[in-house]
Write a protein that holds these residues in place. Structure first.
Motif, PDB file in Angstrom:
ATOM      1  N   UNK A 187     -37.976  21.507 -21.959  1.00 14.22           N
ATOM      2  CA  UNK A 187     -37.412  20.688 -23.036  1.00 14.22           C
ATOM      3  C   UNK A 187     -35.868  20.583 -22.982  1.00 14.22           C
ATOM      4  N   UNK A 188     -35.157  21.663 -22.587  1.00 18.72           N
ATOM      5  CA  UNK A 188     -33.693  21.523 -22.504  1.00 18.72           C
ATOM      6  C   UNK A 188     -33.234  20.419 -21.553  1.00 18.72           C
ATOM      7  N   UNK A 189     -34.071  20.068 -20.604  1.00 23.60           N
ATOM      8  CA  UNK A 189     -33.679  19.034 -19.640  1.00 23.60           C
ATOM      9  C   UNK A 189     -33.768  17.627 -20.239  1.00 23.60           C
ATOM     10  N   UNK A 190     -34.158  17.580 -21.507  1.00 20.47           N
ATOM     11  CA  UNK A 190     -34.282  16.279 -22.150  1.00 20.47           C
ATOM     12  C   UNK A 190     -32.934  15.775 -22.682  1.00 20.47           C
ATOM     13  N   UNK A 191     -31.938  16.647 -22.640  1.00 22.94           N
ATOM     14  CA  UNK A 191     -30.679  16.303 -23.324  1.00 22.94           C
ATOM     15  C   UNK A 191     -29.729  15.456 -22.488  1.00 22.94           C
ATOM     16  N   UNK A 192     -30.040  15.231 -21.231  1.00 26.54           N
ATOM     17  CA  UNK A 192     -29.034  14.625 -20.355  1.00 26.54           C
ATOM     18  C   UNK A 192     -29.044  13.098 -20.332  1.00 26.54           C
ATOM     19  N   UNK A 193     -29.313  12.500 -21.461  1.00 25.86           N
ATOM     20  CA  UNK A 193     -29.349  11.034 -21.524  1.00 25.86           C
ATOM     21  C   UNK A 193     -27.952  10.448 -21.300  1.00 25.86           C
ATOM     22  N   UNK A 194     -27.885   9.313 -20.629  1.00 24.93           N
ATOM     23  CA  UNK A 194     -26.579   8.689 -20.416  1.00 24.93           C
ATOM     24  C   UNK A 194     -26.093   8.060 -21.714  1.00 24.93           C
ATOM     25  N   UNK A 195     -24.774   7.983 -21.900  1.00 25.85           N
ATOM     26  CA  UNK A 195     -24.239   7.356 -23.116  1.00 25.85           C
ATOM     27  C   UNK A 195     -24.778   5.928 -23.290  1.00 25.85           C
ATOM     28  N   UNK A 196     -25.005   5.222 -22.184  1.00 33.66           N
ATOM     29  CA  UNK A 196     -25.562   3.855 -22.260  1.00 33.66           C
ATOM     30  C   UNK A 196     -26.974   3.844 -22.830  1.00 33.66           C
ATOM     31  N   UNK A 197     -27.681   4.970 -22.715  1.00 30.91           N
ATOM     32  CA  UNK A 197     -29.091   5.022 -23.090  1.00 30.91           C
ATOM     33  C   UNK A 197     -29.323   5.878 -24.339  1.00 30.91           C
ATOM     34  N   UNK A 198     -28.268   6.093 -25.102  1.00 27.69           N
ATOM     35  CA  UNK A 198     -28.375   7.022 -26.225  1.00 27.69           C
ATOM     36  C   UNK A 198     -29.497   6.633 -27.194  1.00 27.69           C
TER      37      UNK A 198
END
Ligand code: ADP
Ligand code: MG
Length: 341
Positions: free
Chosen positions: A27-38
């Motif tokens: 689940x921690x790997x879910x945080x790396x969304x790009x700012x473009x895809x927030x």
């Protein structure tokens, strides 16, 4: 589907239940969304499906790695994960797609915390670097198998079929390092340490660089593109066939690293570069009237590309386009690409 949880473990490494494992490790790997895809990730890990709001074309690809077929037990779990994700990201790069998110189906013989943390660490370095969140997956027990599906977006995908007669063929980075690194890895012994060059080559095999940034920058110049996974000649053969032209490669122009030359010797280094797989560099074509503009663009953006050949008319009588070494070269290569079946 209801199933028996994952809970076998070795005594030296704490065991984890299936749901703890998903929550703590993945689940921690879910945080790396790009700012473009927030705003794009509507529902992530935890529900029956993930939901992603997608702008434009969704580009996706799936790859499976099976222990004993694609890798051996002795590969460190962090390298295994890094390589699995890098190889998938490289497919997005090959289409000039911007990475959005990925999913992971993991089959494990047991759920050892140390192993899983190292594995997740390998995923994390690329997920962080490319703003690439893990949004869902599946976890089952069985022989170690890793399946990753990657998703990206592009307004204009770049296909293998876009090469035109007269185009110049380029590659990014160096070719043959991964094949040389694999040889070093297979020949290793417990007693002899790797030299600096050997260690570098092994690293290139275990941790290939997906050329995402390069791909997005060069895309406006490119007619056809793919990533080199099976070997340059084999992969350019796929491009030649799809584009219905021949492609000629000059073996004297290949970008070969000092490490590869040093460890493999001059001739074998060239063979590695022409027919060794696993480099995950991009091979692509640019129309000849854009070459000057393209090369100065690459210089000013610090993108490392090398001209290796050109797109030519098919030889009379040939049914399909092929990739070959330029006429007059005394260089011979026999093998071409790995096939499972
Ligand atoms: P279901 O029974 O509906 O298939 P699961 O129990 O398989 O659900 O998964 C529960 C949740 O955890 C889902 O949201 C799923 O996407 C997520 N998940 C399961 N395994 C992984 C994994 N290896 N990586 C990321 N997410 C996972
Ligand atoms: Mg499931």
């Amino acid at each position: 589907m209801a199933k028996e949880g994952l809970r076998m473990a070795q005594s030296d490494d704490q065991r984890l239940g299936e749901f703890d494992l998903i929550r703590e490790i993945f689940q921690p790997l879910q945080t790396f969304t790009s700012p473009d895809h927030r705003d794009s990730l509507v529902v992530g890990i935890g529900d029956d499906c993930a939901v992603w709001r997608n702008p434009g074309n969704l580009v996706f690809s799936i790859d499976t790695l099976v222990e004993g077929v694609h890798f051996t037990k002795d590969i460190p779990p962090s390298d295994l994960a890094y390589r699995a994700l890098a190889v998938c990201l490289s497919d997005l790069a090959a289409m000039a797609a911007k990475p959005s998110f990925f999913t992971l189906a993991l089959t494990l013989p047991d759920a050892r915390e140390g192993w899983l943390k190292a594995f997740a660490g390998g995923l994390e370095s690329l997920a962080r670097q490319h703003h690439f969140p893990l949004v869902g997956g599946d976890t089952t027990r069985g022989p170690l198998t890793i399946t990753i599906q990657v998703h990206g977006t592009t307004e204009q995908p770049i296909l293998r079929s876009g090469a035109r007669q007269g185009d110049v063929v380029y590659v990014t980075g160096h070719l043959g390092d991964a094949a040389a690194g694999l040889n070093v890895w297979l020949d290793k012994t417990d007693t002899v340490q790797f030299s600096k060059h050997q260690a570098y080559l092994v690293e290139r095999f275990h941790r290939p660089t997906p050329r995402i940034n390069e791909s997005l920058l060069i895309a406006p110049f490119v007619n056809a593109m793919l990533d080199v996974s099976d070997g340059l000649l084999a992969d350019l053969g796929h491009m030649a066939k799809a584009s219905d032209f021949d492609i000629e490669v000059d073996p004297e122009k290949l970008p070969i690293s000092i490490a590869n030359r040093d460890v493999s010797g001059e001739q074998q280094a060239k063979v590695n570069a022409l027919s060794g797989g696993d480099d995950y560099e991009l091979a692509f074509t640019v129309a000849s009237d854009r070459v000057i503009e393209f090369e100065s663009f690459c210089l000013s953006h610090d993108i490392d590309v090398t001209k290796v050949g050109s797109v030519v008319a098919k030889e009379a009588g040939d049914k399909a386009g092929v990739a070959r070494i330029i006429d007059g070269s005394d260089f011979q290569v026999v093998q071409s690409g790995y096939r499972h079946f």
